[in-house]
Design a protein around this motif. Sequence first.
Motif, PDB file in Angstrom:
ATOM      1  N   GLY A 119      42.805  50.208  42.472  1.00 44.57           N
ATOM      2  CA  GLY A 119      42.344  48.833  42.356  1.00 44.57           C
ATOM      3  C   GLY A 119      41.118  48.549  43.201  1.00 44.57           C
ATOM      4  O   GLY A 119      40.331  49.439  43.524  1.00 44.57           O
ATOM      5  N   LEU A 120      40.979  47.292  43.577  1.00 43.31           N
ATOM      6  CA  LEU A 120      39.792  46.818  44.284  1.00 43.31           C
ATOM      7  C   LEU A 120      39.843  47.142  45.775  1.00 43.31           C
ATOM      8  O   LEU A 120      40.917  47.223  46.372  1.00 43.31           O
ATOM      9  CB  LEU A 120      39.665  45.305  44.113  1.00 43.31           C
ATOM     10  N   THR A 121      38.672  47.315  46.372  1.00 47.41           N
ATOM     11  CA  THR A 121      38.568  47.444  47.816  1.00 47.41           C
ATOM     12  C   THR A 121      38.702  46.053  48.437  1.00 47.41           C
ATOM     13  O   THR A 121      38.730  45.038  47.728  1.00 47.41           O
ATOM     14  CB  THR A 121      37.220  48.039  48.227  1.00 47.41           C
ATOM     15  N   GLY A 134      39.925  35.270  40.166  1.00 50.83           N
ATOM     16  CA  GLY A 134      41.220  35.813  40.552  1.00 50.83           C
ATOM     17  C   GLY A 134      42.147  34.799  41.187  1.00 50.83           C
ATOM     18  O   GLY A 134      43.349  34.772  40.890  1.00 50.83           O
ATOM     19  N   ARG A 135      41.616  33.958  42.076  1.00 51.19           N
ATOM     20  CA  ARG A 135      42.461  32.984  42.763  1.00 51.19           C
ATOM     21  C   ARG A 135      43.102  32.026  41.776  1.00 51.19           C
ATOM     22  O   ARG A 135      44.295  31.722  41.860  1.00 51.19           O
ATOM     23  CB  ARG A 135      41.635  32.211  43.787  1.00 51.19           C
ATOM     24  N   GLU A 322      51.608  50.014  30.115  1.00 49.90           N
ATOM     25  CA  GLU A 322      52.979  49.641  29.756  1.00 49.90           C
ATOM     26  C   GLU A 322      53.257  48.193  30.148  1.00 49.90           C
ATOM     27  O   GLU A 322      53.899  47.441  29.408  1.00 49.90           O
ATOM     28  CB  GLU A 322      53.971  50.575  30.434  1.00 49.90           C
ATOM     29  N   ASN A 323      52.761  47.790  31.319  1.00 52.38           N
ATOM     30  CA  ASN A 323      52.962  46.409  31.761  1.00 52.38           C
ATOM     31  C   ASN A 323      52.084  45.425  30.994  1.00 52.38           C
ATOM     32  O   ASN A 323      52.488  44.288  30.751  1.00 52.38           O
ATOM     33  CB  ASN A 323      52.713  46.307  33.269  1.00 52.38           C
ATOM     34  N   ASP A 324      50.881  45.861  30.600  1.00 56.85           N
ATOM     35  CA  ASP A 324      50.042  45.030  29.729  1.00 56.85           C
ATOM     36  C   ASP A 324      50.786  44.695  28.435  1.00 56.85           C
ATOM     37  O   ASP A 324      50.721  43.566  27.934  1.00 56.85           O
ATOM     38  CB  ASP A 324      48.742  45.759  29.381  1.00 56.85           C
ATOM     39  N   ALA A 325      51.453  45.702  27.894  1.00 59.60           N
ATOM     40  CA  ALA A 325      52.152  45.534  26.615  1.00 59.60           C
ATOM     41  C   ALA A 325      53.367  44.614  26.747  1.00 59.60           C
ATOM     42  O   ALA A 325      53.749  43.941  25.782  1.00 59.60           O
ATOM     43  CB  ALA A 325      52.586  46.894  26.078  1.00 59.60           C
ATOM     44  N   LYS A 326      53.966  44.579  27.920  1.00 59.17           N
ATOM     45  CA  LYS A 326      55.176  43.775  28.135  1.00 59.17           C
ATOM     46  C   LYS A 326      54.872  42.306  28.406  1.00 59.17           C
ATOM     47  O   LYS A 326      55.668  41.433  28.065  1.00 59.17           O
ATOM     48  CB  LYS A 326      55.977  44.336  29.314  1.00 59.17           C
ATOM     49  N   SER A 327      53.736  42.040  29.066  1.00 53.37           N
ATOM     50  CA  SER A 327      53.470  40.681  29.539  1.00 53.37           C
ATOM     51  C   SER A 327      52.029  40.245  29.242  1.00 53.37           C
ATOM     52  O   SER A 327      51.092  40.793  29.820  1.00 53.37           O
ATOM     53  CB  SER A 327      53.720  40.601  31.048  1.00 53.37           C
ATOM     54  N   PRO A 328      51.834  39.252  28.373  1.00 55.56           N
ATOM     55  CA  PRO A 328      50.476  38.743  28.110  1.00 55.56           C
ATOM     56  C   PRO A 328      49.784  38.220  29.369  1.00 55.56           C
ATOM     57  O   PRO A 328      48.578  38.377  29.517  1.00 55.56           O
ATOM     58  CB  PRO A 328      50.726  37.624  27.096  1.00 55.56           C
ATOM     59  N   GLN A 329      50.556  37.608  30.268  1.00 64.30           N
ATOM     60  CA  GLN A 329      49.949  37.082  31.491  1.00 64.30           C
ATOM     61  C   GLN A 329      49.522  38.217  32.414  1.00 64.30           C
ATOM     62  O   GLN A 329      48.458  38.158  33.025  1.00 64.30           O
ATOM     63  CB  GLN A 329      50.909  36.142  32.218  1.00 64.30           C
ATOM     64  N   PHE A 330      50.346  39.245  32.533  1.00 62.71           N
ATOM     65  CA  PHE A 330      49.953  40.424  33.309  1.00 62.71           C
ATOM     66  C   PHE A 330      48.663  40.991  32.736  1.00 62.71           C
ATOM     67  O   PHE A 330      47.717  41.300  33.480  1.00 62.71           O
ATOM     68  CB  PHE A 330      51.062  41.477  33.277  1.00 62.71           C
ATOM     69  N   LYS A 331      48.614  41.155  31.428  1.00 63.62           N
ATOM     70  CA  LYS A 331      47.439  41.726  30.771  1.00 63.62           C
ATOM     71  C   LYS A 331      46.193  40.885  31.030  1.00 63.62           C
ATOM     72  O   LYS A 331      45.120  41.422  31.324  1.00 63.62           O
ATOM     73  CB  LYS A 331      47.690  41.842  29.266  1.00 63.62           C
ATOM     74  N   LYS A 332      46.323  39.579  30.947  1.00 64.43           N
ATOM     75  CA  LYS A 332      45.180  38.689  31.160  1.00 64.43           C
ATOM     76  C   LYS A 332      44.605  38.848  32.570  1.00 64.43           C
ATOM     77  O   LYS A 332      43.392  38.989  32.753  1.00 64.43           O
ATOM     78  CB  LYS A 332      45.602  37.241  30.928  1.00 64.43           C
ATOM     79  N   ILE A 333      45.486  38.844  33.578  1.00 60.61           N
ATOM     80  CA  ILE A 333      45.021  38.949  34.963  1.00 60.61           C
ATOM     81  C   ILE A 333      44.511  40.352  35.249  1.00 60.61           C
ATOM     82  O   ILE A 333      43.463  40.530  35.881  1.00 60.61           O
ATOM     83  CB  ILE A 333      46.155  38.570  35.937  1.00 60.61           C
ATOM     84  N   HIS A 335      43.228  42.556  33.176  1.00 62.31           N
ATOM     85  CA  HIS A 335      41.955  42.815  32.515  1.00 62.31           C
ATOM     86  C   HIS A 335      40.812  42.066  33.195  1.00 62.31           C
ATOM     87  O   HIS A 335      39.681  42.557  33.223  1.00 62.31           O
ATOM     88  CB  HIS A 335      42.052  42.449  31.040  1.00 62.31           C
ATOM     89  N   SER A 336      41.109  40.887  33.751  1.00 57.96           N
ATOM     90  CA  SER A 336      40.087  40.178  34.538  1.00 57.96           C
ATOM     91  C   SER A 336      39.695  41.006  35.755  1.00 57.96           C
ATOM     92  O   SER A 336      38.506  41.171  36.066  1.00 57.96           O
ATOM     93  CB  SER A 336      40.627  38.818  34.986  1.00 57.96           C
ATOM     94  N   LEU A 337      40.690  41.557  36.446  1.00 49.80           N
ATOM     95  CA  LEU A 337      40.441  42.374  37.626  1.00 49.80           C
ATOM     96  C   LEU A 337      39.628  43.619  37.267  1.00 49.80           C
ATOM     97  O   LEU A 337      38.648  43.953  37.949  1.00 49.80           O
ATOM     98  CB  LEU A 337      41.777  42.754  38.260  1.00 49.80           C
ATOM     99  N   ARG A 338      39.998  44.303  36.194  1.00 50.97           N
ATOM    100  CA  ARG A 338      39.298  45.536  35.810  1.00 50.97           C
ATOM    101  C   ARG A 338      37.876  45.260  35.350  1.00 50.97           C
ATOM    102  O   ARG A 338      36.956  46.040  35.638  1.00 50.97           O
ATOM    103  CB  ARG A 338      40.074  46.258  34.718  1.00 50.97           C
ATOM    104  N   SER A 339      37.669  44.173  34.643  1.00 50.56           N
ATOM    105  CA  SER A 339      36.312  43.826  34.211  1.00 50.56           C
ATOM    106  C   SER A 339      35.417  43.581  35.420  1.00 50.56           C
ATOM    107  O   SER A 339      34.268  44.046  35.477  1.00 50.56           O
ATOM    108  CB  SER A 339      36.352  42.580  33.320  1.00 50.56           C
ATOM    109  N   PHE A 340      35.959  42.870  36.404  1.00 55.82           N
ATOM    110  CA  PHE A 340      35.213  42.618  37.638  1.00 55.82           C
ATOM    111  C   PHE A 340      34.948  43.925  38.366  1.00 55.82           C
ATOM    112  O   PHE A 340      33.849  44.157  38.886  1.00 55.82           O
ATOM    113  CB  PHE A 340      36.011  41.668  38.531  1.00 55.82           C
TER     114      PHE A 340
END
Length: 364
Positions: A119-121, A134-135, A322-333, A335-340
Amino acid sequence: MDRRSLIKHAGMAGVLAAAAAPAVHAQDAAAGTVRWRLAASFPKSLDTILGSAETFARTLKALSAGRFEVSVHPAGELMPAFGVVDGIQNGTVEMALTAPYYFTDKDYIFALGCAIPFGLTARQMDAWMEHGGGRKLMDDFYAQYGIKSLSAGNTGTQMGGWFRKEIKTLSDLKGLRMRLGGGLFGDTMHKLGVVAHNIPVGDTYQALEKGSLDAAEFVGPYDDQKLGFSKVAPYYYYPGWWEGGAELSFFISTKAYASLLPEFRAMVDAAAAVAAREMTSRYVALNPGALKKLLGDKVQLRAFPKDFMDAGFKASMEVLAENDAKSPQFKKIHHSLRSFQRDQLLWDRFSEFRYSSYMSVVRL
């Protein structure tokens, strides 16, 4: 650093203390004063992390000229170390200092507000939280628990842990018994064949000494040096790719925060910012000296082999998908983190990475 590492500080005494404690003091409108209580997930011995809460309370009292006081309670004093979210929800305390990923047993989304594999530093996490959305994303999630969050500081990139034997190939991980965190990291390491043991950090030295554990991870040199692991597990690996920068948080009751006068809310925000900078900068300042002392004690510093890192990355991406597939909210957050993160990695190629790579090999 995992939620069970501190469980010995969260025994029945803490539960009884919380049950017997008087109701917390909210804002006294007549006197214009506020009295809050803060429950931490950390013991007094972790002075750098718990110190963030103490800095927060001290700064807030000074900013308010004594009108706003927060009493700081280490793990087990008011409630168990991992009961702080429940403590906020039931009104026992107004706020807590904790690591959000301690609560992945409630929802894996908590980890996204703290640290995930690859993840992020610390610097990137701060930027994503405050300027990358993110906040807001995390607070939208925390709202279902009656919580808003503020940064309490960051440990920076952690170490990869202590091993009794050298790790030469990926096959050396098969069946390796390791004290480590659960959640996303635990699931990832399980894919690599590691047998996870979630035991209190206070019991870890003895387990390594007896051979019932082969390895253990905690935080980094400053904290690890106090635990004495080098005496029984001399190989110290890096980097801790599962925690590129573990973000600690102040969790605050949304109800208590909303009840504050605007000037007091501004003071809370300002005091948290001071405390967060203090924690992060202390780790940066203290870890080098602690590492030098460890090396002086004949610690064998080793980088994880590339195939280990590659396998860890592959397993991490599988677990996260696997967690992206289980939870739309997990996926949304997520993917925001990874894009950043992708943008940050691009910029780092031309800025900090290039500069730091050069500075790390020149003689000053």
